[in-house]
Design an enzyme around this catalytic site. Sequence first.
Site, PDB file in Angstrom:
ATOM      1  N   GLY A 155      30.771  34.638  41.683  1.00  0.00           N
ATOM      2  CA  GLY A 155      31.350  34.215  42.947  1.00  0.00           C
ATOM      3  C   GLY A 155      31.286  35.312  43.979  1.00  0.00           C
TER       4      GLY A 155
ATOM      5  CE  LYS B  95      38.051  39.375  45.911  1.00  0.00           C
ATOM      6  NZ  LYS B  95      39.092  38.523  46.514  1.00  0.00           N
TER       7      LYS B  95
ATOM      8  CG  ASP C 259      42.276  33.093  52.413  1.00  0.00           C
ATOM      9  OD1 ASP C 259      41.501  33.857  51.801  1.00  0.00           O
ATOM     10  OD2 ASP C 259      41.879  32.216  53.206  1.00  0.00           O
TER      11      ASP C 259
ATOM     12  N   GLY D 172      32.916  36.302  48.220  1.00  0.00           N
ATOM     13  CA  GLY D 172      33.777  35.947  49.342  1.00  0.00           C
ATOM     14  C   GLY D 172      33.718  37.009  50.403  1.00  0.00           C
ATOM     15  N   GLY D 173      34.592  36.871  51.406  1.00  0.00           N
ATOM     16  CA  GLY D 173      34.575  37.799  52.517  1.00  0.00           C
ATOM     17  C   GLY D 173      34.992  39.201  52.149  1.00  0.00           C
ATOM     18  CG  PHE D 174      38.524  40.256  51.420  1.00  0.00           C
ATOM     19  CD1 PHE D 174      38.974  41.240  52.270  1.00  0.00           C
ATOM     20  CD2 PHE D 174      38.867  38.946  51.677  1.00  0.00           C
ATOM     21  CE1 PHE D 174      39.768  40.935  53.363  1.00  0.00           C
ATOM     22  CE2 PHE D 174      39.656  38.624  52.765  1.00  0.00           C
ATOM     23  CZ  PHE D 174      40.118  39.611  53.613  1.00  0.00           C
ATOM     24  N   GLY D 175      34.411  40.595  48.921  1.00  0.00           N
ATOM     25  CA  GLY D 175      33.657  41.184  47.833  1.00  0.00           C
ATOM     26  C   GLY D 175      33.081  40.141  46.914  1.00  0.00           C
ATOM     27  CB  SER D 176      30.461  40.193  44.575  1.00  0.00           C
ATOM     28  OG  SER D 176      29.741  40.203  45.786  1.00  0.00           O
ATOM     29  CB  VAL D 177      34.139  37.268  41.443  1.00  0.00           C
ATOM     30  CG1 VAL D 177      34.925  37.186  40.131  1.00  0.00           C
ATOM     31  CG2 VAL D 177      35.097  37.290  42.635  1.00  0.00           C
TER      32      VAL D 177
END
Length: 781
Positions: free
Chosen positions: A486, A506, A602, A488-493
Amino acid sequence: MSMSFALNAEPNTVWYNNRSLLQNTFPDDNFLMRIFLPHDIAVPSINDSIVPSFACGFFCAGSATSCDAYIFSIFFVYVSTDFSQRLRWPEIVWFANRDHPVGENATVQFTELGDLVLYDADGTLVWSTNTANKSVVSMNLTGSGNLVLLDRTNVEVWRSFDHPTDTLVISQTLQMGQKLVARTSSTNWTEGKLYLTESPSSLMASYVALKNGSLEVFTSFQETKAPDYHIQLPENSFGLEFARLDWDGHMRLYQWINYSAWVPSDIFDITDPCAYPLACGEYGICSHGQCSCPDVAIGQSGLFELVDAKGVNHGCFLTSSLTCGSARKTRFLAVPNVTHFNFVYNWTTNEDHCKLSCMDDCSCRASFFQHKDISSGFCFLAFNIFSMINFSAQSYSSNFSSSAFLKIQDSTHKSLLSKEKRAIVLVAGSLSFVTSVIVAVLIVLRRKRDEPLEDEYFIDQLPGLPTRFSFVDLKSATGDFSRKIGAGGFGSVFEGQIGDKHVAVKRLDSIGQGKREFLAEVQTIGSINHIHLVRLIGFCVEKTHRLLVYEYMPNGSLDKWIFQNHQADPLDWKTRLKIISDVAKALAYLHSDCRQTIAHLDIKPENILLDEVFTAKISDFGLAKLIDREQSSVMTRLRGRLGYLAPEWLTSVITEKVDVYSFGVVIMEILCSRRNLDYSQPEESCHLISMLQEKAKNNQLMDLIDPCFFDMELHMDDILRMMNLAMWCLQVDNNRRPSMSMVVKILEGTMDVETELDFDLQLYILVMTNICSCKLYGICC
């Protein structure tokens, strides 16, 4: 002696808080109580004089002469023979609504569905056991003071012993994860800052402070104990004992002696009377058990006053309160030979820099500095002031040196320093500045070489942190970050394996926080625990690396199941309803059951994860905001995702109700299996909420439902009920939206959905304005 204090009740019973209830008729002890009892009280024989037993009812938390605040509680009550059925000297052992007292004619209702509910006189829901539809058929107050709800087989479905407040009674055990929370003061029943909880090997009394939206937890003292703690009674005891965590931090055992009075004694073996966090109240200085205010301790006057002129141990307060942004001059009051009751140092530095750090932070109220050598020492910034200790050679080593610098504000702009003193300060300040620059350069150079030792010390001293992993460990666990699941705006998982644990790691790519802010956030996330919140297992903080380790959720995020990806195998109604309910319970916990209100900010399908049986859990607290219980709202910058932002974001003044709005959007997305904003649709259909508005006006709500919803026709009434709930959550006026606790009640069937809704074009206009403003901020889409 005959007693009949056991309380038994059947469902569909209501008690009204008024004088129709049994009450004391001689309120000479400055109290007023109204008791639920079956018919009568058995008066003791003449030889018994005064007989304590448990009772359940309303207790006056205000003035006995004109009480307008009551708490639903369980208490010891006494029946004396000198006046028939005279009730005296109650001691409360449990309360339901300590932070939300009710007024005259409030009601406690044991509903037909088996829920025990407290309503204020205006019908506002204040408290509930949440036991509706759980086969509850009776209620009983046991002889040990345990209020229980029972099913047909006499199995306890709910019991007050599982929800302790500040007191333990006989046979009650403080279980792992439970806590006793002290009152604010001897006369204020609301939750204070002191609590006692259980660790695997000790009882820990702690306090929690709020700093810049992050929780700081400090241990006051520990007491080694057996695995299960409960009150041990002497052989001749009749059960007339209880233990309470009092407002000053003392854990006391109260015993009824000679049928005449409660006699307290300390449970913890702490001989130093100054070792308690509120031994002398806030700002009070404790010296050999005697209390004084800071200005008195250094021979000044007028800067502090006693909270209670009759009790110096209740603490002191500033006569000129601290105000951020005030035009009044802020300065320090230096108090030598004083230390904090539990000194947890923030870092190693010099005294001037320690003071400057506090002065530059509006929320800092004092700095404490303990000298390590001539030029350096340990600094502690206090954002909540508890009692301080005046140390002596008898209790501290001869080379111990510590001072407190209390931030105060002058009432005028005039400096208290003479010109000569100012000159000295300027010279000292210049030298201090040069010293600080040299120290800063040395720190930078050392950071380039390795992590600073003081930061390592700082991390080791932070309580409540989850497991810390090295970057190398997480790199190995994720196969060099090769299994991406995954982004998102704050990083990858990334998917990973640590030992026998399947985890999700994360990696925060562009974090704007420093190390301390990141650790404060980790502390906050690690301190909350709920079945419907994704569990934080650990973290990594090394140089520029910031990583979070979560439990692995095999079915991924909700968006993958409702936005066309699984239309060959769509979710059935039972699963969709369960997901809605799970998210509601998680938000209700964040909003109502934590020490501070936590607004997630969020809520969207990408942040709702599903385990192997489709239990939903909320994740990603990167934008979360803590709101103090005394605050009705907070001001913060616009944050969140386009389409889920409540209209009040335009003002930047928000409450937890912004999550309720986002939750309403998510309900519609679950029911309709489409995104709220879908620009692949025709222009008139791209905005789901504006379509909802139009369909509601034309009574065509079912037109919006997912056509692949194969069991829709079997649950049309329930689906319409959920859509009405969504519309209630989407009200433009946040005061008209339900709380998440009310939403849970609706989903459990104990409350009805509001039908008088304000759903007009204003909502569409505000949402459109919201979109434009959001694009201007450049954080959406």
